[in-house]
Design a protein around this motif. Structure first.
Motif, short mmCIF file in Angstrom:
data_model
loop_
_atom_site.label_atom_id
_atom_site.label_comp_id
_atom_site.label_asym_id
_atom_site.label_seq_id
_atom_site.Cartn_x
_atom_site.Cartn_y
_atom_site.Cartn_z
N ARG A 175 -9.12 6.20 -9.70
CA ARG A 175 -8.07 6.02 -8.69
C ARG A 175 -7.89 4.54 -8.45
NH1 ARG A 175 -9.00 9.68 -3.50
NH2 ARG A 175 -7.26 8.37 -2.84
N PRO A 176 -6.70 4.10 -8.02
CA PRO A 176 -6.47 2.67 -7.80
C PRO A 176 -7.28 2.14 -6.62
CG PRO A 176 -4.56 3.95 -7.11
CD PRO A 176 -5.47 4.89 -7.82
N VAL A 177 -7.67 0.89 -6.73
CA VAL A 177 -8.43 0.20 -5.68
C VAL A 177 -7.47 -0.56 -4.78
CG1 VAL A 177 -9.98 -1.76 -5.27
CG2 VAL A 177 -10.61 0.00 -6.92
N GLY A 183 -0.44 -10.61 -5.91
CA GLY A 183 0.71 -10.34 -6.77
C GLY A 183 1.22 -8.92 -6.74
N GLY A 184 1.26 -8.31 -5.54
CA GLY A 184 1.77 -6.95 -5.41
C GLY A 184 0.71 -5.88 -5.47
N ARG A 185 -0.56 -6.23 -5.79
CA ARG A 185 -1.63 -5.24 -5.73
C ARG A 185 -1.82 -4.77 -4.29
NH1 ARG A 185 -5.63 -5.00 -9.76
NH2 ARG A 185 -6.39 -3.28 -8.46
N THR A 228 0.84 -1.20 0.00
CA THR A 228 0.00 0.00 0.00
C THR A 228 0.88 1.25 0.00
OG1 THR A 228 -0.13 -0.14 2.42
CG2 THR A 228 -1.94 -1.12 1.15
N ALA A 229 0.26 2.36 -0.41
CA ALA A 229 1.02 3.61 -0.51
C ALA A 229 1.42 4.14 0.86
CB ALA A 229 0.21 4.66 -1.27
N THR A 230 0.62 3.85 1.88
CA THR A 230 0.92 4.29 3.24
C THR A 230 0.87 3.09 4.17
OG1 THR A 230 -1.43 4.76 3.68
CG2 THR A 230 -0.08 6.57 2.84
N PRO A 231 1.61 3.13 5.29
CA PRO A 231 1.65 1.97 6.19
C PRO A 231 0.41 1.83 7.07
CG PRO A 231 3.04 3.72 7.05
CD PRO A 231 2.57 4.18 5.70
N VAL A 232 -0.39 2.88 7.18
CA VAL A 232 -1.57 2.82 8.03
C VAL A 232 -2.79 3.23 7.21
CG1 VAL A 232 -0.33 3.25 10.18
CG2 VAL A 232 -1.20 5.18 8.84
N PRO A 233 -3.98 2.68 7.53
CA PRO A 233 -5.18 3.05 6.78
C PRO A 233 -5.60 4.48 7.09
CG PRO A 233 -5.74 1.69 8.66
CD PRO A 233 -4.25 1.71 8.60
#
Length: 282
Positions: free
Chosen positions: A190-192, A219-221, A154-159
């Protein structure tokens, strides 16, 4: 018929089952309930819950040709399977081998660096097939209840807020899920991010075997592993976000079964979802 030794520390059960896929829930449920209640520290300042002195419970069943022992601890999930040579032993002898397997797995759970001893009395050609998944620290934190979410790619470590979140059990992740995600990305531009809760209101909690296998499907999503079995808990983790839902999940959002049978609670939940979610893509 098979005999399954479903071993869970701090307690174990010796039950009639059908194989590794069915004895693992028996092993993990007592442990996960205990871990949730204890909320023990991962720093080592508290005792591991497998050494809390909880009582051992045992019930016997008829001897089969296969014995399976499943162990669930904070550190790992393990399944040990042993197929016995047919008609080579008496029932008592099979019980002795099964008990040896059980005790060996119990010892290995308490002292994982030492490994399990081989059950006594094995015949030529008989061997224990053992699969062990060692949990990553962040998975342990989820199981222990000291963390609510872990990001994988994910782009950030926390939601946080304003996400595009696709929750589900993904057992397995299939082409329908992928098509829904692509459509949602086209609509939202935007990406899901997928979300998989290790706890589920309808199913048994996930063990580390399942967490590893299901996470590998993406697979990395971007994927969030969470302890958010209900939609309101997901909404709390991802406020003001857009959620991608299948039609079956959508109709359950206000199902009274998930709100203690209360129509008022179900309606209150529906109002909160309408007010706090940015949108639903169904």
């Amino acid at each position: 018929m098979r005999k399954v030794l479903a071993l869970s520390t701090p307690c174990f059960r010796h039950l009639q089952r059908t194989g590794p896929d069915t004895e693992l829930p028996v092993a993990r449920l007592p442990f996960l309930r205990r871990a949730t209640a204890v909320r023990h520290s991962l720093s080592g300042s508290h005792k591991d819950p497998r050494h809390t002195g909880a009582p051992l419970r045992r019930a016997f069943c008829k001897a089969p040709t296969e014995t399976v022992a499943a162990t669930q601890t904070l550190a790992s999930t393990t399944v040990a399977a042993l197929e016995l040579e047919k008609d080579a032993r008496s029932r008592d002898e099979e019980e002795d081998v099964a008990s040896g397997l059980l005790l060996g797995e119990l010892l290995a759970a308490a002292r994982p660096d030492a490994g399990p001893p081989a059950p006594p009395g094995l015949r030529p050609g008989e061997r224990v097939d053992r699969r062990r998944t060692v949990a990553r620290p962040e998975w342990q934190a989820l199981v222990a209840g000291t963390s609510r979410a872990v990001g994988v790619g994910t782009a950030t470590p926390v939601p946080g807020p304003d996400r595009r979140v696709f929750p589900g059990s993904f057992d397995p992740l299939h082409d329908g899920h992928r098509a829904m995600a692509r459509l949602a990305e086209e609509i939202a531009e935007r990406p899901v991010e997928f979300e998989l809760s290790i706890a589920n209101v309808d199913k048994a909690p996930l063990d580390y075997h399942e967490i590893e296998a299901r996470a590998a499907q993406f697979g990395g999503r971007p994927l969030w592993l969470t302890r958010a079995p209900t939609f309101l808990e997901k909404l709390a983790l991802f406020p003001a976000s857009t959620f991608v839902l299948g039609a079956d999940t959508y109709v359950r959002l206000a199902d009274q079964r998930y709100y203690g049978g209360s129509a008022e609670a179900a309606m209150a939940a529906a109002r909160r979802i309408a007010e706090e979610a940015r949108g639903l893509v169904v």
